[in-house]
Design an enzyme around this catalytic site. Structure first.
Site, PDB file in Angstrom:
ATOM      1  N   TYR A   1      -1.482  -1.241  10.458  1.00 54.93           N
ATOM      2  CA  TYR A   1      -1.547  -1.434   8.795  1.00 54.93           C
ATOM      3  C   TYR A   1      -0.370  -0.939   8.477  1.00 54.93           C
ATOM      4  CZ  TYR A   1      -4.037  -0.917   4.779  1.00 54.93           C
ATOM      5  OH  TYR A   1      -3.171  -1.131   2.500  1.00 54.93           O
TER       6      TYR A   1
ATOM      7  N   SER B   1       0.791  -1.386   0.285  1.00 48.26           N
ATOM      8  CA  SER B   1       0.080  -0.385   0.055  1.00 48.26           C
ATOM      9  C   SER B   1       0.578   1.020  -0.205  1.00 48.26           C
ATOM     10  CB  SER B   1      -0.591   0.218   1.095  1.00 48.26           C
ATOM     11  OG  SER B   1      -2.032   1.039   1.294  1.00 48.26           O
TER      12      SER B   1
ATOM     13  N   ILE C   1      -8.336   2.100  -4.027  1.00 45.43           N
ATOM     14  CA  ILE C   1      -8.946   1.575  -5.293  1.00 45.43           C
ATOM     15  C   ILE C   1     -10.247   1.414  -4.647  1.00 45.43           C
ATOM     16  CG2 ILE C   1      -8.424  -0.016  -6.746  1.00 45.43           C
ATOM     17  CD1 ILE C   1      -6.556   1.713  -6.657  1.00 45.43           C
TER      18      ILE C   1
HETATM   19  P1  NAP Z   1     -10.888  -6.092   0.687  1.00 48.18           P
HETATM   20  O1  NAP Z   1     -12.235  -5.994  -0.507  1.00 48.18           O
HETATM   21  O2  NAP Z   1     -11.377  -5.727   2.370  1.00 48.18           O
HETATM   22  O3  NAP Z   1     -11.100  -7.595   0.931  1.00 48.18           O
HETATM   23  C1  NAP Z   1     -10.224  -8.810   1.266  1.00 48.18           C
HETATM   24  C2  NAP Z   1     -10.416  -9.572   0.859  1.00 48.18           C
HETATM   25  O4  NAP Z   1      -8.931 -10.145   1.424  1.00 48.18           O
HETATM   26  C3  NAP Z   1     -11.414 -10.279   0.304  1.00 48.18           C
HETATM   27  O5  NAP Z   1     -11.594 -10.985  -0.176  1.00 48.18           O
HETATM   28  C4  NAP Z   1     -11.345 -11.720   1.917  1.00 48.18           C
HETATM   29  O6  NAP Z   1     -12.381 -12.336   2.417  1.00 48.18           O
HETATM   30  C5  NAP Z   1      -9.889 -11.177   2.165  1.00 48.18           C
HETATM   31  N1  NAP Z   1      -9.323 -11.922   2.923  1.00 48.18           N
HETATM   32  C6  NAP Z   1      -8.984 -10.587   4.348  1.00 48.18           C
HETATM   33  N2  NAP Z   1      -8.184 -11.796   5.013  1.00 48.18           N
HETATM   34  C7  NAP Z   1      -8.020 -13.191   5.203  1.00 48.18           C
HETATM   35  C8  NAP Z   1      -7.336 -14.354   5.347  1.00 48.18           C
HETATM   36  N3  NAP Z   1      -6.978 -14.184   6.512  1.00 48.18           N
HETATM   37  N4  NAP Z   1      -7.169 -15.240   4.670  1.00 48.18           N
HETATM   38  C9  NAP Z   1      -7.250 -15.048   3.355  1.00 48.18           C
HETATM   39  N5  NAP Z   1      -8.653 -13.825   3.269  1.00 48.18           N
HETATM   40  C10 NAP Z   1      -8.397 -12.978   3.335  1.00 48.18           C
HETATM   41  O7  NAP Z   1      -9.833  -5.165   0.843  1.00 48.18           O
HETATM   42  P2  NAP Z   1      -9.205  -4.500  -1.020  1.00 48.18           P
HETATM   43  O8  NAP Z   1      -9.624  -2.958  -1.012  1.00 48.18           O
HETATM   44  O9  NAP Z   1      -9.672  -5.121  -2.266  1.00 48.18           O
HETATM   45  O10 NAP Z   1      -7.672  -4.435  -0.722  1.00 48.18           O
HETATM   46  C11 NAP Z   1      -7.099  -5.437  -0.781  1.00 48.18           C
HETATM   47  C12 NAP Z   1      -5.607  -5.651  -0.517  1.00 48.18           C
HETATM   48  O11 NAP Z   1      -5.075  -4.227  -1.324  1.00 48.18           O
HETATM   49  C13 NAP Z   1      -4.913  -5.140   0.582  1.00 48.18           C
HETATM   50  O12 NAP Z   1      -3.888  -6.019   1.340  1.00 48.18           O
HETATM   51  C14 NAP Z   1      -5.306  -3.970   1.014  1.00 48.18           C
HETATM   52  O13 NAP Z   1      -4.241  -3.779   2.179  1.00 48.18           O
HETATM   53  C15 NAP Z   1      -4.394  -3.717  -0.259  1.00 48.18           C
HETATM   54  N6  NAP Z   1      -4.452  -2.015  -0.866  1.00 48.18           N
HETATM   55  C16 NAP Z   1      -6.173  -2.360  -0.938  1.00 48.18           C
HETATM   56  C17 NAP Z   1      -5.909  -0.017  -1.057  1.00 48.18           C
HETATM   57  C18 NAP Z   1      -7.458   0.405  -1.322  1.00 48.18           C
HETATM   58  O14 NAP Z   1      -8.100   1.465  -1.645  1.00 48.18           O
HETATM   59  N7  NAP Z   1      -8.383  -0.629  -1.307  1.00 48.18           N
HETATM   60  C19 NAP Z   1      -5.690   0.104  -0.679  1.00 48.18           C
HETATM   61  C20 NAP Z   1      -3.988   0.265  -0.998  1.00 48.18           C
HETATM   62  C21 NAP Z   1      -4.033  -1.248  -0.792  1.00 48.18           C
HETATM   63  P3  NAP Z   1     -12.834 -12.805   2.986  1.00 48.18           P
HETATM   64  O15 NAP Z   1     -13.010 -11.836   4.537  1.00 48.18           O
HETATM   65  O16 NAP Z   1     -13.472 -13.996   2.755  1.00 48.18           O
HETATM   66  O17 NAP Z   1     -12.111 -14.353   3.619  1.00 48.18           O
END
Ligand code: NAP
Length: 268
Positions: free
Chosen positions: A159, A145, A192
């Site tokens: 985080y 991130s 995102i």
């Molecule tokens: P999200 O919409 O909350 O989705 C998170 C995903 O991770 C879900 O599929 C969830 O499924 C899974 N998950 C969570 N804990 C888990 C575990 N212990 N084992 C297996 N699966 C797990 O998140 P996102 O926004 O798409 O973000 C995805 C990644 O991108 C993260 O690493 C986040 O830090 C990074 N990121 C996101 C953003 C952003 O703006 N969205 C920005 C910077 C970085 P279940 O709950 O079903 O397990």
């Protein structure tokens, strides 16, 4: 330039929604055979069924596992190998981002974030190593991130630490795994548009959008494109690197700088 990943076996963690689901779709549309993983069978099956591979040859499979559980992750790696004949690409994307003020943050809350985001990355990579060693190479792409490695945000001390730690892990892993033909790179998304981001509320989304030079939140396809590049033969000489994909969000020194840029751009 060779961007082809057709027939490659890929594992994407955290693929039931958001960025992970977008990456799974992007890799499958590029012809990879993709195993999608999350902790919920219902959610991951629904996500898999929802993906249209656009007529590409890539097949989809699903797996249920907690990335923080070493046994789970070993079993998933074996599942991918037995279903698709190998494991070429892993995308360590699963992550959580609860917001908690530092003053009241408990050790349990700290550990929960570090365990999923950082230990989960380590265990996903470790589980893939036997298959990648056997086949003489592989691609690791870590979802970090901008928060942590570059910026800070209130409530995300745990985080930010977890996302910066992923980059420390990446540099040593890149050196250690180079003799095996494995590259290790990271994508650093800005803001995102995902379900997880939407849960932070309208005010958060509006403030973030206003601070992005390109004037919009990122899409999951913006991130999938970066992952596809690192996974492709074209990136075979790149390792240990971190690519920011944020529409320029980390660049302006102040919000006024953004306003000034807009005024200059339209000045006659
Ligand atoms: P999200 O919409 O909350 O989705 C998170 C995903 O991770 C879900 O599929 C969830 O499924 C899974 N998950 C969570 N804990 C888990 C575990 N212990 N084992 C297996 N699966 C797990 O998140 P996102 O926004 O798409 O973000 C995805 C990644 O991108 C993260 O690493 C986040 O830090 C990074 N990121 C996101 C953003 C952003 O703006 N969205 C920005 C910077 C970085 P279940 O709950 O079903 O397990």
């Amino acid at each position: 330039m060779d961007m082809s990943i057709e027939g490659r076996a890929a594992l994407v963690t955290g693929a039931s929604r958001g960025i992970g689901k977008g990456i799974a779709r992007g890799l499958a549309q590029a012809g990879a055979n993709v195993t999608m993983l999350s902790r919920s069978e219902k959610e991951i099956r629904a996500a898999k069924d929802d993906i249209d591979t656009g007529g590409a040859t890539g097949q989809l499979d699903w797996a249920v596992a907690d990335v923080a559980n070493a046994e789970d992750m070993r079993a998933v790696a074996e599942q991918v190998v037995s279903r698709f004949g190998g494991l070429d690409i892993i995308c360590c994307n699963a992550g959580i981002f609860p917001q908690t003020p530092l003053a009241t943050m408990t050790l349990e809350e700290w550990n929960a974030v570090l365990t999923t985001n950082t230990a989960g990355t380590f265990l996903t990579v470790q589980a893939a190593l036997p298959a990648m060693r056997r086949q003489g190479g592989g691609r690791v792409i870590i979802m970090s991130s901008i928060t942590g490695p570059i910026t800070g945000y209130p409530g995300w001390a745990h985080y930010g630490a977890s996302k910066a730690a992923q980059l420390g892990f990446l540099r040593t892993a890149a050196v250690e795994l180079a003799p095996l033909g494995i590259t290790v790179n990271a994508v650093l998304p800005g803001n995102i548009a995902t379900e997880g981001l939407a849960e932070l509320g309208e005010d958060y989304l509006a403030t973030m959008t206003a601070s992005i030079p390109h004037g919009r939140l990122g899409t999951v396809d913006d991130i999938a494109a970066a992952v596809l590049f690192f996974a492709s033969p074209a990136a075979s000489y790149i390792t240990g690197q971190a690519l920011v994909v944020d529409g320029g969000q980390v660049l302006p020194e102040t919000l006024e700088a953004l306003q000034e840029a807009t005024e200059m751009a339209y000045a006659e």
